[in-house]
Design an enzyme around this catalytic site. Structure first.
Site, PDB file in Angstrom:
ATOM      1  N   CYS A  72       8.062  -4.321   9.884  1.00 46.69           N
ATOM      2  CA  CYS A  72       6.964  -4.299   8.845  1.00 46.69           C
ATOM      3  C   CYS A  72       7.065  -2.947   8.207  1.00 46.69           C
ATOM      4  O   CYS A  72       8.136  -2.379   7.968  1.00 46.69           O
ATOM      5  CB  CYS A  72       5.604  -4.437   9.885  1.00 46.69           C
ATOM      6  N   ALA A  73       5.810  -2.611   7.663  1.00 44.97           N
ATOM      7  CA  ALA A  73       5.730  -1.275   7.026  1.00 44.97           C
ATOM      8  C   ALA A  73       6.029  -0.105   7.694  1.00 44.97           C
ATOM      9  O   ALA A  73       7.125   0.605   7.354  1.00 44.97           O
ATOM     10  CB  ALA A  73       4.448  -1.088   6.327  1.00 44.97           C
TER      11      ALA A  73
END
Length: 139
Positions: A72-73
């Site tokens: 994800c981020a």
């Protein structure tokens, strides 16, 4: 099951090797609206908000791929959680003899670290938008 991590450098080496994307390895980006602004080249976006509902389909699509990498981020919550759900689902298939041996990884530092290092390399990052990263991620 302990989470296994892969570094940005290790993943970059896989991408730049003679391994074939979506055959030898598969990258799953579980970012939601924050997918905007760039991604690892060839990554499949499977947003975390409906990941659980679609995990069976993803496992069916990827069951013959020996290496799957989630991120994800930052790879602190969404990426590791999705990787765990995916691994549990896929391991169940393997226990029934319906899958090949495989490895599930989480990208250490997520796309944030990966893009910071490789944003200028079109073999590794695509759709990168300076405006998004300058406004959303700078201090």
């Amino acid at each position: 099951m302990a989470t296994k991590y892969i570094s940005a450098d290790e993943l970059a080496a896989v991408i730049k090797s003679d391994k074939v994307p979506r055959k030898d390895y598969f990258i799953v980006d579980v970012r939601d609206d924050d997918w905007r602004g760039g991604n690892i080249k060839g990554a499949h976006n499977a947003p975390s908000y409906d990941f659980l509902a679609k995990v069976d389909d993803l496992v069916q699509q990827t069951k013959d791929i020996p290496m799957v990498v989630f991120h994800c981020a930052l790879s602190q919550v969404r990426g590791p959680k999705a990787a765990r759900i995916y691994a549990e689902t896929r391991n169940l298939l393997q226990s029934k003899g319906q899958d090949i041996p495989h490895q599930v990884y989480v990208l250490r530092g997520g796309f944030s670290d990966f893009q910071a290092k490789y944003k200028d390399d079109p073999d590794l990052v695509e759709n990168w938008d300076k405006e998004v990263w300058a406004s959303e991620w700078s201090i």
